[in-house]
Write an enzyme that holds these catalytic residues in place. Structure first.
Site, PDB file in Angstrom:
ATOM      1  N   ARG A  63       5.770   1.846   7.485  1.00 49.23           N
ATOM      2  CA  ARG A  63       5.181   1.027   8.544  1.00 49.23           C
ATOM      3  C   ARG A  63       6.098  -0.171   8.756  1.00 49.23           C
ATOM      4  O   ARG A  63       6.346  -0.951   7.840  1.00 49.23           O
ATOM      5  CB  ARG A  63       3.793   0.542   8.146  1.00 49.23           C
ATOM      6  CG  ARG A  63       3.188  -0.398   9.193  1.00 49.23           C
ATOM      7  CD  ARG A  63       2.097  -1.256   8.609  1.00 49.23           C
ATOM      8  NE  ARG A  63       1.673  -2.292   9.552  1.00 49.23           N
ATOM      9  CZ  ARG A  63       1.264  -3.492   9.206  1.00 49.23           C
ATOM     10  NH1 ARG A  63       1.214  -3.836   7.935  1.00 49.23           N
ATOM     11  NH2 ARG A  63       0.888  -4.361  10.116  1.00 49.23           N
ATOM     12  N   ILE A  67     -12.471  -7.250   7.591  1.00 44.34           N
ATOM     13  CA  ILE A  67     -13.647  -7.946   8.100  1.00 44.34           C
ATOM     14  C   ILE A  67     -14.469  -7.020   8.973  1.00 44.34           C
ATOM     15  O   ILE A  67     -15.701  -6.962   8.877  1.00 44.34           O
ATOM     16  CB  ILE A  67     -13.231  -9.212   8.889  1.00 44.34           C
ATOM     17  CG1 ILE A  67     -12.490 -10.195   7.990  1.00 44.34           C
ATOM     18  CG2 ILE A  67     -14.442  -9.882   9.521  1.00 44.34           C
ATOM     19  CD1 ILE A  67     -11.841 -11.353   8.740  1.00 44.34           C
ATOM     20  N   GLY A  68     -13.807  -6.272   9.831  1.00 45.96           N
ATOM     21  CA  GLY A  68     -14.509  -5.369  10.733  1.00 45.96           C
ATOM     22  C   GLY A  68     -15.355  -4.338  10.017  1.00 45.96           C
ATOM     23  O   GLY A  68     -16.457  -3.991  10.468  1.00 45.96           O
ATOM     24  N   LYS A 122       0.855  -1.190   0.000  1.00 43.94           N
ATOM     25  CA  LYS A 122       0.000   0.000   0.000  1.00 43.94           C
ATOM     26  C   LYS A 122       0.886   1.234   0.000  1.00 43.94           C
ATOM     27  O   LYS A 122       1.974   1.229   0.589  1.00 43.94           O
ATOM     28  CB  LYS A 122      -0.905   0.014   1.231  1.00 43.94           C
ATOM     29  CG  LYS A 122      -1.862  -1.156   1.324  1.00 43.94           C
ATOM     30  CD  LYS A 122      -2.666  -1.070   2.623  1.00 43.94           C
ATOM     31  CE  LYS A 122      -3.558  -2.275   2.799  1.00 43.94           C
ATOM     32  NZ  LYS A 122      -4.295  -2.224   4.088  1.00 43.94           N
ATOM     33  N   ARG A 138     -15.176 -13.866   3.484  1.00 43.95           N
ATOM     34  CA  ARG A 138     -16.266 -13.764   2.504  1.00 43.95           C
ATOM     35  C   ARG A 138     -16.617 -15.130   1.933  1.00 43.95           C
ATOM     36  O   ARG A 138     -17.791 -15.478   1.788  1.00 43.95           O
ATOM     37  CB  ARG A 138     -15.868 -12.804   1.379  1.00 43.95           C
ATOM     38  CG  ARG A 138     -15.708 -11.361   1.812  1.00 43.95           C
ATOM     39  CD  ARG A 138     -14.984 -10.540   0.765  1.00 43.95           C
ATOM     40  NE  ARG A 138     -13.615 -11.025   0.559  1.00 43.95           N
ATOM     41  CZ  ARG A 138     -12.712 -10.424  -0.192  1.00 43.95           C
ATOM     42  NH1 ARG A 138     -13.033  -9.307  -0.837  1.00 43.95           N
ATOM     43  NH2 ARG A 138     -11.494 -10.908  -0.329  1.00 43.95           N
ATOM     44  N   ARG A 195      -3.463 -17.863  10.537  1.00 47.11           N
ATOM     45  CA  ARG A 195      -2.673 -17.983  11.761  1.00 47.11           C
ATOM     46  C   ARG A 195      -3.531 -18.562  12.880  1.00 47.11           C
ATOM     47  O   ARG A 195      -4.709 -18.273  12.977  1.00 47.11           O
ATOM     48  CB  ARG A 195      -2.103 -16.623  12.175  1.00 47.11           C
ATOM     49  CG  ARG A 195      -0.941 -16.171  11.323  1.00 47.11           C
ATOM     50  CD  ARG A 195      -0.484 -14.775  11.703  1.00 47.11           C
ATOM     51  NE  ARG A 195      -0.833 -13.794  10.691  1.00 47.11           N
ATOM     52  CZ  ARG A 195      -0.750 -12.478  10.858  1.00 47.11           C
ATOM     53  NH1 ARG A 195      -0.367 -11.984  12.021  1.00 47.11           N
ATOM     54  NH2 ARG A 195      -1.083 -11.665   9.878  1.00 47.11           N
ATOM     55  N   ASP A 207     -10.459 -16.833   3.763  1.00 48.52           N
ATOM     56  CA  ASP A 207     -11.173 -15.593   3.417  1.00 48.52           C
ATOM     57  C   ASP A 207     -12.571 -15.637   4.027  1.00 48.52           C
ATOM     58  O   ASP A 207     -13.367 -16.531   3.719  1.00 48.52           O
ATOM     59  CB  ASP A 207     -11.259 -15.466   1.897  1.00 48.52           C
ATOM     60  CG  ASP A 207     -11.775 -14.099   1.457  1.00 48.52           C
ATOM     61  OD1 ASP A 207     -12.841 -13.675   1.947  1.00 48.52           O
ATOM     62  OD2 ASP A 207     -11.107 -13.473   0.617  1.00 48.52           O
TER      63      ASP A 207
END
Length: 388
Positions: A91, A327-328, A16, A283, A239, A281
């Site tokens: 980051r 997800i959140g 990103k 979804r 994980r 995933d």
């Protein structure tokens, strides 16, 4: 004119990036990402400051971080931004005990950060590779590291230590916590909304392929579910989350797994993928009618509900519950089930607001404000860069 901050945020399969003007409210000049590096890489650039939107394939074959960065550099050059960048913020997942604030990345600092690679084997090496790539193409710019662990350095000492001999604690075998830049961004948003008390006793759920929770009091980290490594805490995409240490001993002593096999099992073959046998995933799992998929989703929710109770106990209650990350932000069903598990704390979700993804998703009668706030680690990095 050199007045821009480039932020680089690399993961195991993505890069990103964002460019901000180095002033005031950090006006956004450009934002995008290179995704699916290990499969069919794709470049996406959001329209910003009058620039064109991009969404294109980078080929059918996997690419490394070097080619991903080259694609980003080309976009920056096309938009006449390379010459304006005089600060590059990175980051970096692990800062250890020594790096608790944004730090210029000289060779001495980089050497210390390389020593932390075993504590974050998926991310740290990639983060430092990106630093080298950026320094090569932008030699005039100041390279600065911003650390995911830094936000959690404010926790009480008892939240950091394990029941191990003190010599091991002194050697750095402690809880560090992660996703700190995401939590820092949410803390800033809570201060914007509520003022200095930042939502009071808040639990923030950063739920993506990596997932963790953070308990905050007035915007400061009090406790978090990830600890010494990014394996700890919640069940994640691939994980395992928290395990009985006896399982590790069993796998090493009885099943004779090697160190490399353990890393692959715990980081890449477990979590939602391992439990479902279908996918990591969320979804895909929600859309599936396979009972194993349903069990994986149920386990994800159960562990989060249990940890919310633990974190609320650490703070003596709960005033605000925040959902963020992939997800959140994008799975109303998961939010609904988690809020159901936390109903005993006074959480009362509004079904319509939740379904439509409104920022305030709780009912007027709820004792706990439930918020949905987009993650923005890049903005958090840029904010830390303003002091340089």
């Amino acid at each position: 004119m050199t007045d821009a901050i480039l932020v680089l945020n690399g993961g195991s399969s993505s890069l990103k990036f964002a460019v901000f003007e180095r002033r005031g409210e950090l006006p956004l000049l450009l934002r995008g990402n290179v995704s699916s590096l290990g499969q069919q890489p794709r470049l996406r650039v959001e329209a910003a400051a009058g620039r064109s939107k991009i969404d294109k394939s980078l080929g059918e074959a996997p690419i490394g971080m070097g080619k991903a960065f080259a694609a980003v550099a080309f976009v920056l050059a096309e938009n006449d931004l390379l010459r304006r960048i005089d600060r590059v913020g990175h980051r970096i997942v692990h800062g250890g005990r020594d790096f608790t604030e944004a730090t210029p990345l000289d060779e001495r600092t980089l050497k210390a950060l390389r020593l932390l690679e075993p504590l974050a084997p998926i991310h740290q090496r990639i983060n430092l590779e990106i630093v080298a790539l950026a320094a090569e193409i932008l030699p005039q710019a100041l390279q600065v590291g911003c650390f995911d662990t830094a936000f959690h350095s404010t926790r009480p000492e008892l939240a950091k230590i394990y029941g191990l001999p003190c010599a091991m604690t002194d050697a750095g075998i402690v809880s560090y916590g992660f996703h700190g830049l995401s939590y820092s961004h949410i803390a800033a948003k809570l201060r914007d909304r509520y003022g200095a008390h930042a939502g009071g006793r808040a639990i923030v759920a950063h739920l993506g392929s990596g997932a963790s929770l953070c308990a905050m009091a007035a915007g400061r980290s009090i406790a978090t579910t990830m600890g010494f490594s990014t394996l700890d805490g919640l069940v994640m995409s691939t994980r395992c989350g928290a395990l009985d240490p006896g399982i590790i001993l069993h796998l090493l002593q009885e099943r004779r797994l090697s160190g490399d096999e353990m890393v692959t099992l715990l980081y890449e073959q477990s979590g939602l993928l391992g439990v479902s046998g279908i996918s990591g995933d969320m979804r895909t799992l929600i859309a599936s009618d396979d009972p194993a998929a349903a069990e994986a989703v149920a386990l994800f929710v159960y562990r989060i509900g249990r940890e919310i109770g633990s974190l609320a106990a650490a703070m003596g209650g709960l005033d605000t519950l925040v959902f963020t990350a992939g997800i959140g932000e994008n799975a109303p069903l998961v939010r609904e089930r988690i809020c159901g598990a936390a109903a005993w704390l006074g959480v009362d979700l509004d079904e319509k607001r939740n379904r439509e993804g409104e920022e305030l998703a709780s009912n007027a009668t709820s004792r706990v404000d439930v918020l949905v706030i987009p993650a923005d680690e890049e903005c958090a990095v840029a904010a830390e860069m303003l002091v340089f």
